[in-house]
Design a protein around this motif. Structure first.
Motif, short mmCIF file in Angstrom:
data_model
loop_
_atom_site.label_atom_id
_atom_site.label_comp_id
_atom_site.label_asym_id
_atom_site.label_seq_id
_atom_site.Cartn_x
_atom_site.Cartn_y
_atom_site.Cartn_z
N PRO A 139 -149.27 -83.55 -68.21
CA PRO A 139 -148.92 -82.10 -67.93
C PRO A 139 -148.64 -81.47 -69.36
CG PRO A 139 -146.93 -83.12 -67.09
CD PRO A 139 -147.84 -84.34 -67.59
N LYS A 162 -154.45 -82.88 -62.86
CA LYS A 162 -155.40 -82.15 -63.32
C LYS A 162 -156.99 -82.58 -63.42
CE LYS A 162 -156.54 -79.12 -67.29
NZ LYS A 162 -156.15 -78.60 -68.68
N TYR A 204 -140.77 -82.52 -62.26
CA TYR A 204 -141.83 -82.83 -61.34
C TYR A 204 -141.77 -84.14 -60.80
CZ TYR A 204 -144.88 -84.72 -64.91
OH TYR A 204 -145.33 -85.61 -65.98
N TRP A 244 -155.31 -77.91 -61.08
CA TRP A 244 -154.36 -78.69 -61.21
C TRP A 244 -153.35 -78.51 -59.96
CZ3 TRP A 244 -151.55 -76.55 -65.98
CH2 TRP A 244 -150.72 -75.58 -65.81
N ASP A 265 -153.13 -87.11 -65.68
CA ASP A 265 -151.97 -86.89 -65.27
C ASP A 265 -150.85 -86.52 -66.22
OD1 ASP A 265 -152.03 -89.33 -66.70
OD2 ASP A 265 -151.18 -90.40 -64.94
N VAL A 311 -144.10 -78.11 -68.45
CA VAL A 311 -144.23 -78.39 -67.04
C VAL A 311 -143.11 -79.80 -67.08
CG1 VAL A 311 -145.41 -79.44 -65.34
CG2 VAL A 311 -146.36 -77.66 -66.44
N TYR A 328 -148.21 -84.98 -61.05
CA TYR A 328 -148.97 -83.74 -61.76
C TYR A 328 -150.14 -84.30 -61.72
CZ TYR A 328 -151.14 -81.00 -65.46
OH TYR A 328 -152.14 -80.18 -66.15
N TYR A 348 -143.32 -80.79 -56.65
CA TYR A 348 -141.88 -80.74 -56.84
C TYR A 348 -140.97 -81.29 -55.58
CZ TYR A 348 -143.01 -77.71 -60.75
OH TYR A 348 -143.71 -77.34 -62.13
N ILE A 369 -149.16 -79.53 -59.02
CA ILE A 369 -147.94 -80.07 -59.27
C ILE A 369 -147.16 -80.33 -58.16
CG2 ILE A 369 -146.01 -79.97 -60.98
CD1 ILE A 369 -147.71 -78.04 -62.51
#
Length: 211
Positions: free
Chosen positions: A83, A95, A90, A109, A81, A87, A93, A113, A111
C-alpha cells in the motif's frame, strides 16, 4: 428436549411396574433403570459453527474482478499488496491495476481493517483524495451513491489538465471491515457503479461479521 424426558420417564416407569410385580424396587434399582434408559437413547450430535476466517487470510484476489464486471474493453492487470505509505494499521491490502488496449486506465483497491473506526478513518482520508484542481477548464463533480455499501460516493472528473484530456470516474465505499476505491478513466459512470455493486455483494459474504 421435552420429548426426550417423556421417553425416559415412560421407559423407567415401565421397568419399575414390571419390577413391582415381584417386589418393591430399591433406590439402587430405580437409578439403574434410569441410567439404562438414558444409555439406550440416541445421542444428539451438535451442529458445528463455522470459524470466521481472519481478515488477513481472506482471498481477495479471486473476487476483485470477475467476467462481465468491467466496461467493454477494460481488463485487470498487475496485482500488488504493497500500500501507499500513509495506509497504516490495516489487516490486508490489495490493489489491481486496470487496462484497456494495453494502456493503464485505473485501479481497484480493497483495504481490510479490524474495526469500523479504522474503516471510516480510511474512507475519510481517501474518498476525497486528489480532488483539488486550479485548472479553469477542469470540472469535478462529487455525488453520493444510495444502496452501495454503507457509505459511498463517486467523483466524476471532466476536462483538461494542461495538454491532457481527462475523463475519470472514482468510486469509494465502505462495507463492514472493507474500504474500497475504484478509479477508472471513463465517463461511463453507470458501468463503474454496476461493477462496484457486484464487488460490494461479494465482499459482504467475506468481511461482514455474522449475527
Amino acid at each position: 428436549m421435552r420429548t426426550r424426558v417423556s421417553v425416559i420417564c415412560l421407559l423407567a416407569c415401565t421397568m419399575l411396574l414390571a419390577a413391582c410385580g415381584q417386589s418393591t424396587p430399591s433406590p439402587e434399582m430405580i437409578q439403574t433403570s434410569i441410567a439404562q434408559t438414558q444409555a439406550a437413547l440416541p445421542t444428539q450430535t451438535p451442529i458445528p459453527t463455522p470459524t470466521p476466517i481472519p481478515l488477513s487470510e481472506i482471498n481477495l484476489e479471486d473476487i476483485l474482478i470477475l467476467p462481465g464486471d468491467l466496461p467493454s474493453g477494460y481488463a485487470g492487470s498487475q496485482i500488488s499488496d504493497s500500500p501507499p505509505e500513509n495506509v497504516v494499521d490495516y489487516e490486508q491490502y490489495i490493489k489491481q491495476k486496470l487496462e484497456k488496449n494495453g494502456i493503464e486506465t485505473g485501479f481497484v483497491w480493497v483495504i481490510l481493517y479490524d474495526t469500523p473506526e479504522k474503516v471510516k478513518a480510511g474512507y475519510a482520508a481517501w474518498s476525497d483524495y486528489g480532488l483539488s484542481s486550479k485548472e479553469d477548464n477542469f470540472t469535478t463533480t462529487v455525488s453520493s451513491i444510495e444502496g452501495l455499501g454503507e457509505e459511498a460516493k463517486y467523483v466524476m472528473m471532466d476536462g483538461e489538465i494542461s495538454i491532457l484530456s481527462l475523463d475519470m470516474t472514482e468510486i469509494s465505499f465502505v462495507r463492514c471491515h472493507a474500504f474500497v476505491r475504484i478509479n477508472m478513466k471513463t465517463d461511463d459512470v453507470e458501468s463503474v457503479i454496476n461493477y462496484a455493486d457486484r464487488l460490494d455483494k461479494r465482499l459482504s459474504e467475506l468481511v461482514c461479521d455474522s449475527e
